[in-house]
Design a protein around this motif. Sequence first.
Motif, PDB file in Angstrom:
ATOM      1  N   GLU A 439      24.664  -9.877  25.183  1.00  0.00           N
ATOM      2  CA  GLU A 439      22.770  -8.894  25.599  1.00  0.00           C
ATOM      3  C   GLU A 439      22.373  -7.947  24.883  1.00  0.00           C
ATOM      4  OE1 GLU A 439      21.979  -9.417  30.101  1.00  0.00           O
ATOM      5  OE2 GLU A 439      22.989 -11.627  30.134  1.00  0.00           O
ATOM      6  N   LEU A 440      22.792  -7.565  23.726  1.00  0.00           N
ATOM      7  CA  LEU A 440      22.609  -6.517  23.497  1.00  0.00           C
ATOM      8  C   LEU A 440      21.838  -7.000  21.899  1.00  0.00           C
ATOM      9  CD1 LEU A 440      24.659  -5.915  20.388  1.00  0.00           C
ATOM     10  CD2 LEU A 440      26.228  -6.536  21.956  1.00  0.00           C
ATOM     11  N   THR A 441      20.384  -5.844  21.293  1.00  0.00           N
ATOM     12  CA  THR A 441      20.375  -6.102  20.040  1.00  0.00           C
ATOM     13  C   THR A 441      21.120  -5.111  19.123  1.00  0.00           C
ATOM     14  OG1 THR A 441      18.400  -6.538  21.368  1.00  0.00           O
ATOM     15  CG2 THR A 441      17.590  -5.609  19.214  1.00  0.00           C
ATOM     16  N   LEU A 442      20.754  -5.100  17.640  1.00  0.00           N
ATOM     17  CA  LEU A 442      21.472  -4.718  16.569  1.00  0.00           C
ATOM     18  C   LEU A 442      20.047  -4.393  15.717  1.00  0.00           C
ATOM     19  CD1 LEU A 442      23.804  -7.189  16.794  1.00  0.00           C
ATOM     20  CD2 LEU A 442      24.646  -5.553  15.809  1.00  0.00           C
ATOM     21  N   ALA A 443      19.757  -2.651  15.253  1.00  0.00           N
ATOM     22  CA  ALA A 443      19.042  -2.586  14.539  1.00  0.00           C
ATOM     23  C   ALA A 443      18.392  -1.520  13.575  1.00  0.00           C
ATOM     24  CB  ALA A 443      17.836  -2.206  15.967  1.00  0.00           C
ATOM     25  N   SER A 444      17.910  -1.970  12.679  1.00  0.00           N
ATOM     26  CA  SER A 444      18.736  -0.961  11.575  1.00  0.00           C
ATOM     27  C   SER A 444      17.331  -1.648  10.261  1.00  0.00           C
ATOM     28  CB  SER A 444      19.755  -1.212  11.350  1.00  0.00           C
ATOM     29  OG  SER A 444      20.018  -0.576   9.447  1.00  0.00           O
ATOM     30  N   THR A 445      17.421  -1.720   8.978  1.00  0.00           N
ATOM     31  CA  THR A 445      17.018  -2.189   7.654  1.00  0.00           C
ATOM     32  C   THR A 445      18.532  -2.838   7.143  1.00  0.00           C
ATOM     33  OG1 THR A 445      17.082  -0.385   6.535  1.00  0.00           O
ATOM     34  CG2 THR A 445      14.907  -0.509   8.224  1.00  0.00           C
ATOM     35  N   ILE A 446      17.790  -3.466   6.856  1.00  0.00           N
ATOM     36  CA  ILE A 446      18.820  -4.045   5.420  1.00  0.00           C
ATOM     37  C   ILE A 446      19.238  -2.990   4.628  1.00  0.00           C
ATOM     38  CG2 ILE A 446      18.975  -5.793   3.514  1.00  0.00           C
ATOM     39  CD1 ILE A 446      19.353  -7.390   6.452  1.00  0.00           C
ATOM     40  N   GLN A 447      18.172  -2.711   4.436  1.00  0.00           N
ATOM     41  CA  GLN A 447      18.867  -1.062   3.352  1.00  0.00           C
ATOM     42  C   GLN A 447      20.141  -0.275   4.163  1.00  0.00           C
ATOM     43  OE1 GLN A 447      16.160  -2.425   4.124  1.00  0.00           O
ATOM     44  NE2 GLN A 447      14.351  -2.127   2.756  1.00  0.00           N
ATOM     45  N   ARG A 448      19.483  -0.070   4.823  1.00  0.00           N
ATOM     46  CA  ARG A 448      20.418   1.002   5.542  1.00  0.00           C
ATOM     47  C   ARG A 448      21.340   0.502   5.935  1.00  0.00           C
ATOM     48  NH1 ARG A 448      16.381   2.557   8.537  1.00  0.00           N
ATOM     49  NH2 ARG A 448      16.946   1.979  10.595  1.00  0.00           N
ATOM     50  N   LEU A 449      21.917  -0.811   5.892  1.00  0.00           N
ATOM     51  CA  LEU A 449      23.522  -1.409   6.279  1.00  0.00           C
ATOM     52  C   LEU A 449      23.627  -1.431   5.279  1.00  0.00           C
ATOM     53  CD1 LEU A 449      21.727  -4.860   8.893  1.00  0.00           C
ATOM     54  CD2 LEU A 449      22.976  -2.381   9.514  1.00  0.00           C
ATOM     55  N   MET A 450      22.950  -1.311   3.757  1.00  0.00           N
ATOM     56  CA  MET A 450      23.685  -1.901   2.641  1.00  0.00           C
ATOM     57  C   MET A 450      24.554  -0.385   2.301  1.00  0.00           C
ATOM     58  SD  MET A 450      21.117  -4.217   0.501  1.00  0.00           S
ATOM     59  CE  MET A 450      21.702  -4.109  -1.158  1.00  0.00           C
ATOM     60  N   SER A 451      23.860   0.673   2.399  1.00  0.00           N
ATOM     61  CA  SER A 451      23.992   2.358   2.458  1.00  0.00           C
ATOM     62  C   SER A 451      24.775   2.354   3.508  1.00  0.00           C
ATOM     63  CB  SER A 451      22.827   2.577   2.321  1.00  0.00           C
ATOM     64  OG  SER A 451      21.618   2.330   1.195  1.00  0.00           O
ATOM     65  N   GLY A 452      24.860   2.067   4.223  1.00  0.00           N
ATOM     66  CA  GLY A 452      26.040   2.505   5.301  1.00  0.00           C
ATOM     67  C   GLY A 452      27.501   1.613   5.157  1.00  0.00           C
ATOM     68  N   VAL A 453      27.924   1.213   4.675  1.00  0.00           N
ATOM     69  CA  VAL A 453      28.875   0.429   4.459  1.00  0.00           C
ATOM     70  C   VAL A 453      29.831   1.416   3.899  1.00  0.00           C
ATOM     71  CG1 VAL A 453      30.257  -0.981   2.957  1.00  0.00           C
ATOM     72  CG2 VAL A 453      28.565  -2.186   3.769  1.00  0.00           C
ATOM     73  N   ILE A 454      31.169   1.847   5.284  1.00  0.00           N
ATOM     74  CA  ILE A 454      31.938   2.601   4.853  1.00  0.00           C
ATOM     75  C   ILE A 454      33.376   2.307   4.654  1.00  0.00           C
ATOM     76  CG2 ILE A 454      30.595   4.663   6.183  1.00  0.00           C
ATOM     77  CD1 ILE A 454      32.151   3.887   8.402  1.00  0.00           C
ATOM     78  N   ALA A 455      33.525   0.768   5.175  1.00  0.00           N
ATOM     79  CA  ALA A 455      34.775   0.534   4.803  1.00  0.00           C
ATOM     80  C   ALA A 455      34.934  -1.469   4.175  1.00  0.00           C
ATOM     81  CB  ALA A 455      35.451   0.175   5.990  1.00  0.00           C
ATOM     82  N   ILE A 456      35.407  -1.505   3.544  1.00  0.00           N
ATOM     83  CA  ILE A 456      35.822  -3.031   3.209  1.00  0.00           C
ATOM     84  C   ILE A 456      37.059  -3.762   3.322  1.00  0.00           C
ATOM     85  CG2 ILE A 456      35.035  -4.486   1.334  1.00  0.00           C
ATOM     86  CD1 ILE A 456      32.814  -2.968   0.645  1.00  0.00           C
ATOM     87  N   GLY A 457      37.113  -4.246   3.622  1.00  0.00           N
ATOM     88  CA  GLY A 457      38.684  -5.284   3.213  1.00  0.00           C
ATOM     89  C   GLY A 457      39.112  -4.861   2.704  1.00  0.00           C
ATOM     90  N   GLY A 458      40.851  -5.434   2.201  1.00  0.00           N
ATOM     91  CA  GLY A 458      41.080  -5.665   1.116  1.00  0.00           C
ATOM     92  C   GLY A 458      41.187  -7.630   1.016  1.00  0.00           C
ATOM     93  N   GLU A 459      41.255  -8.022   1.637  1.00  0.00           N
ATOM     94  CA  GLU A 459      41.304  -9.574   0.766  1.00  0.00           C
ATOM     95  C   GLU A 459      39.447 -10.607   0.969  1.00  0.00           C
ATOM     96  OE1 GLU A 459      43.875 -13.307   2.807  1.00  0.00           O
ATOM     97  OE2 GLU A 459      44.228 -10.704   3.791  1.00  0.00           O
ATOM     98  N   LEU A 460      40.688 -11.432   0.796  1.00  0.00           N
ATOM     99  CA  LEU A 460      38.512 -12.070   0.887  1.00  0.00           C
ATOM    100  C   LEU A 460      38.977 -13.620   1.595  1.00  0.00           C
ATOM    101  CD1 LEU A 460      37.503 -11.771  -2.749  1.00  0.00           C
ATOM    102  CD2 LEU A 460      36.210 -10.641  -1.243  1.00  0.00           C
ATOM    103  N   GLU A 461      38.119 -14.063   2.554  1.00  0.00           N
ATOM    104  CA  GLU A 461      38.229 -15.131   2.826  1.00  0.00           C
ATOM    105  C   GLU A 461      37.591 -16.314   2.310  1.00  0.00           C
ATOM    106  OE1 GLU A 461      37.340 -16.810   7.506  1.00  0.00           O
ATOM    107  OE2 GLU A 461      38.175 -14.520   6.974  1.00  0.00           O
ATOM    108  N   ARG A 462      37.617 -17.322   1.788  1.00  0.00           N
ATOM    109  CA  ARG A 462      36.738 -18.174   1.134  1.00  0.00           C
ATOM    110  C   ARG A 462      36.214 -19.450   2.331  1.00  0.00           C
ATOM    111  NH1 ARG A 462      37.423 -16.565  -3.873  1.00  0.00           N
ATOM    112  NH2 ARG A 462      39.416 -15.795  -3.712  1.00  0.00           N
ATOM    113  N   LEU A 463      35.292 -19.327   2.553  1.00  0.00           N
ATOM    114  CA  LEU A 463      34.331 -19.975   3.841  1.00  0.00           C
ATOM    115  C   LEU A 463      33.842 -20.978   3.434  1.00  0.00           C
ATOM    116  CD1 LEU A 463      32.321 -16.332   4.315  1.00  0.00           C
ATOM    117  CD2 LEU A 463      33.830 -17.440   6.060  1.00  0.00           C
ATOM    118  N   PRO A 464      33.983 -22.251   4.412  1.00  0.00           N
ATOM    119  CA  PRO A 464      33.544 -23.293   4.366  1.00  0.00           C
ATOM    120  C   PRO A 464      31.539 -23.253   3.460  1.00  0.00           C
ATOM    121  CG  PRO A 464      34.494 -23.353   6.265  1.00  0.00           C
ATOM    122  CD  PRO A 464      33.960 -21.769   5.607  1.00  0.00           C
ATOM    123  N   SER A 465      31.020 -22.346   3.326  1.00  0.00           N
ATOM    124  CA  SER A 465      29.336 -22.171   3.105  1.00  0.00           C
ATOM    125  C   SER A 465      29.730 -21.846   2.031  1.00  0.00           C
ATOM    126  CB  SER A 465      28.912 -21.103   3.736  1.00  0.00           C
ATOM    127  OG  SER A 465      29.613 -19.877   3.002  1.00  0.00           O
TER     128      SER A 465
END
Length: 482
Positions: A439-465
């Motif tokens: 029961e929580l809300t996450l609020a931001s903008t897409i632009q801020r979310l993109m600029s706010g990336v501070i860490a990215i994992g080292g392995e890709l997961e191949r998704l069914p999509s």
Amino acid sequence: MSGSAAAVAAGVPPAGADRGHRPGGGDGGAAAQATEAELLALCRRVRDQASPGEYVEVVAARNEGTSVKVHGGEVESLTASVTASLGIRVVVDGRAGFAHAGSLADDVVAETLAQARENVAFAEVDPFLTLATPDGVEVVAQPALRNNLVAAIAVDSKVDRALELERRTLDLDPRVTGVRVASYSDGWGSSALCSTNDIEVASSGSHCAAATQPLVVADGQTQIGVGWDATRDPELLDLAEIAADGVERATRLLGAVQPSSGRLPIMLEPRLAATLWGIVAGMLSGEAIVKGRSPFADRVGEVVAASGFTLLDDPTDPAGLGAEEFDGEGLACRRNVLIDGGTLSGYLHNSTTAHRMGVASNACAVRGSRSLPGAGAVALAMMPGSGTPEQLRAPLGEALLVNSFTGLHSGVNPTSGDFSVGGDGLMIRNGELAEPVRELTLASTIQRLMSGVIAIGGELERLPSGSSMPWVVIDDVSIGGS
């Protein structure tokens, strides 16, 4: 032609299901080639009926598939489908007439062509409307698309897989009181496209998928989880892993409470990263750009994301379920970098959106045989960074591991980028997973979310999509709770 993770979870064929093989005993490749040849011959016959001044494009597909759903140790439904589809586009003086049908019979084909021609009169003139023209880009062959391994599986074996998945789900945890549904599905088929602009291509593909939805009851609370996966090779479909994933997702939110409001980093597993960056890909579609419905219009060359953020569409990657040889207009698929180290590099174009913007198509036309080509990502990917999920989590004093997003359709404004959606997940405290929250809300903008990336994992997961994604940590997101 991509499906969604939600579709797979429901037992629906995922990405590429309309480009697979027909069953052909032990030689699925030969069967696919024969079907491709038949479809190409049909498309040529229609295309060759073009009158002077007409541009004609024909798409035809033939698909087969199986879907098994079980409940309580019994088969709830078992369906085997054989479908065909046809789409014809006729362009005259900037007007496009389109018609489609669910049959490849000669009389239906003739009627569909006549209807497409009639529909030209009702269309508005678009001076930028154009059909694709060969551009000299070499096709990256995808041999695995023609290895139709699912065709050799007997129906009884498909039923057994669904029943085994249900049994494994029930046996994992005493709190699992039932399984809403366990399923196995597969699909295979071929498609072809011909046009008066010298396009003649054919493609095939196959997949199989399994999903389980465990029902967990404990301390008066009920939770439902979903575990799913999809592959081209049935031997890689790990039923034990799917069952464990579904049960873990159902049990980890037991006892969830509403969190306190604040601003925290959030951590996204690959499937949610694919959801979030898929919204970005929609904003980078040539259609959104030319209509002025994107916050990224006229921003090529500008910094739009964190420096480690690289987003691309790469259907040439054979490891991804989104791999394709041709786009929806018959051009050879290619690797397109959209955001390179945080800088916007370009957009996703079909021939018409590219013509409107004075650039060349980059083979990002997406379509079914019963629809006109749009422009979008086929196999979206984010370049990995480094570190395991545990290593990404370790430096986080207080953060939120997001379990799910809700209300994405109404909570994201694709024109402004405003982002306000519901969610649930697990708190992270001093690098360790803590109490579940809901029961929580996450609020931001897409632009801020993109600029706010501070860490990215080292392995890709191949998704069914069809996407390929790593884990991602995004800083400074507003969490609305109690």
